[in-house]
Write an enzyme that holds these catalytic residues in place. Structure first.
Site, PDB file in Angstrom:
ATOM      1  N   GLU A  78     -12.664 -42.114 -73.932  1.00 36.09           N
ATOM      2  CA  GLU A  78     -13.569 -40.972 -74.117  1.00 36.09           C
ATOM      3  C   GLU A  78     -14.541 -41.027 -72.952  1.00 36.09           C
ATOM      4  OE1 GLU A  78     -16.819 -39.098 -74.617  1.00 36.09           O
ATOM      5  OE2 GLU A  78     -17.225 -40.526 -76.225  1.00 36.09           O
ATOM      6  N   CYS A 100     -22.299 -36.979 -73.677  1.00 34.52           N
ATOM      7  CA  CYS A 100     -21.080 -36.485 -73.028  1.00 34.52           C
ATOM      8  C   CYS A 100     -20.743 -35.070 -73.469  1.00 34.52           C
ATOM      9  CB  CYS A 100     -19.912 -37.422 -73.305  1.00 34.52           C
ATOM     10  SG  CYS A 100     -19.507 -37.591 -75.048  1.00 34.52           S
TER      11      CYS A 100
END
EC number: 1.2.1.26
Length: 478
Positions: free
Chosen positions: A249, A283
């Site tokens: 990720e 993010c």
């Protein structure tokens, strides 16, 4: 000043150089002095996980689940303490910290419950004297490498499904926020998790992280962090003697598109919350605003009105945004702001250092940002928003997709045709409609496209559990 030296000494037992864990809102406040782990320390941690795997994997799944459920209950009871530590160590506001703690104890309960239903399937055979069925089994020792921006929830959403599945783990949090994971390990221990099932190591990624992922005892690696480091880990894992499962990720450059049919007051609220909430250090944060030309002027006015009310200060106070996490990230944010000024983007709000003892920066907005600028293309990970005008929906979608990342993307609109077109054509793992690009629910799978992830295994939801399980097919004849 509150000290967490006792917590550090109990759970972080490296033998390397000393590291100061500092409050980003007050550089004079040392939370703890921590000894970083050496390569030998890491090898010892891996060996402990290997030695414990047989016992833990044979522990009935409902018992494993019960320990996670208990840990969730204990974390809920200590939620205020967890939230304060998070605010002092990472810098986010107490409100945001409490939200993350709440998600974390619910994640523990969620995967604790899922442990009760780990199962295979039965399949029909062409032979009447044969039964075909599958069995789910743990992988072995897993390596979990977690970032500083969600210092509790990301470790939990990796560790909880790994433990529910029956794996043992070596977990390496970011050196900026090791105390949060130490506190998590403490709660798991109180809940009855045997020693050696989870092994905490703290150190520099280039040394400690590489040592972990390159070890042939590691059956799987789950990493959250930058795309640059993720690609390097991908190569390291590929060069091992042992085939190793990997979950990545990575970075993001998320856009929010404001359509001509949008509620502009809502759009301004979503832009500010998505761009400056959590100091832009997510993010999934909004880093780019793509605005339809028909509403550009009106939206800009609403945006500036909203951001002027955004309060910045220590997370322990009644503010909307805390400090940048540390000096390195602070300098990076300032470099991008100077870059924007020098390449022709127009600074329309903020851009200044806020005086004080911490790493405080004004929320910053540039307009006139073009798709060839670094402000448009590169992940900044700070409170810096770029604004770009689009002539229509087609151009907006092209601009949203014109980066190497694909974590999240959002649209603010009331036109259902525009919404459906956006959802179907945008290249991102999560699409938000009339919602901020930040914010996820634990029961839903999460993972990015393009350079935001490996697109192999999702995190969170029931999907996450599958990453930590392998499936064995049995043909039973008589």
């Amino acid at each position: 000043m509150k000290s967490y030296q006792g917590l550090a000494d109990k759970w972080i037992k490296g033998s390397g150089e000393e590291y100061l864990d500092i409050n980003p809102a007050d550089k004079d406040h040392v939370l703890a002095k921590i000894r970083l782990y050496t390569k030998d320390d890491v090898k010892e941690a891996i060996n402990k996980a290997v030695a414990k795997f047989d016992e833990w994997s044979r522990t009935p799944a409902p018992k494993r689940g019960s320990i996670l459920l208990k840990a969730g209950e204990l974390m809920e009871q200590e939620a205020q303490e967890f939230a304060l530590l998070m605010t002092l160590e990472e810098g986010k506001t107490l409100k945001d910290s409490m939200f993350e703690v709440t998600r974390s104890y619910n994640l523990l309960k969620f995967y604790g419950a899922l442990a009760f239903k780990i199962s295979g399937k039965t399949l029909p055979s062409a032979d009447p004297n044969t039964r075909i069925f599958t069995v789910k089994e743990p992988l072995g020792v897993v390596a979990l490498i977690t970032p500083w921006n969600f210092p509790l929830s990301i470790p939990v959403w990796k560790l909880a499904p790994a433990l529910a599945a029956g794996n043992t783990a070596v977990i390496k949090p970011a050196t900026k926020t090791p105390l949060m994971v130490a506190k998590l390990v403490e709660v798991l221990s109180k809940a009855g998790l045997p020693e050696g099932v989870v092994n905490l190591v703290v150190g520099k990624g280039s040394e400690v992280g590489d040592t972990i992922v390159s070890d042939d005892n590691i059956a799987a690696v789950s990493f959250t962090g930058s795309t640059e480091v993720g690609k390097r880990i991908y190569k390291l894992v590929g060069n091992k003697n042992r085939m190793t499962r990997i979950q990545l990720e990575l970075g993001g450059k998320n856009a929010l598109y404001v359509d001509k049919s949008a509620d502009l007051t809502l759009a301004a609220e979503l832009a500010v919350r998505g761009g400056f909430g959590l100091t832009g250090q997510s993010c999934t944060a909004t880093s780019r605003l793509i605005i339809n030309k028909d509403v550009y002027t009106q939206f800009k006015q609403r945006l500036l009105e909203r951001v002027k009310k955004w309060r910045v200060g220590p997370g322990t106070e009644d503010v909307d945004m805390g400090p940048v996490v540390d000096e390195g990230q602070f300098k990076k944010d300032l470099e991008y702001i100077e870059y924007g000024k020098n390449v022709g983007a127009k600074l329309i709000y903020g851009g200044n250092i806020i005086p004080g003892k911490g790493y405080f920066l004004e929320p910053t907005i540039f307009e006139g940002v073009t798709s060839d600028m670094r402000l448009f293309k590169e992940e900044i990970f700070g409170p810096v928003l770029s604004v770009t005008e689009a002539k229509d929906l087609d151009e907006a979608i092209r601009l949203v997709n014109a980066v190497d990342y694909g974590h999240t993307a959002g649209i603010v609109a009331s036109d259902i045709k525009a919404i459906n077109e956006f959802v179907s054509r945008v290249e991102a793992g999560v699409i938000k409609v009339n919602k901020p690009t930040v914010g996820l629910e634990l029961q839903a799978p999460f993972g990015g496209f393009k350079n935001s992830g490996a697109t192999t295994w999702k995190e969170m939801g029931e999907d996450a559990l599958e990453f930590y399980l392998k499936e064995k097919t049995v043909y039973e004849g008589w």
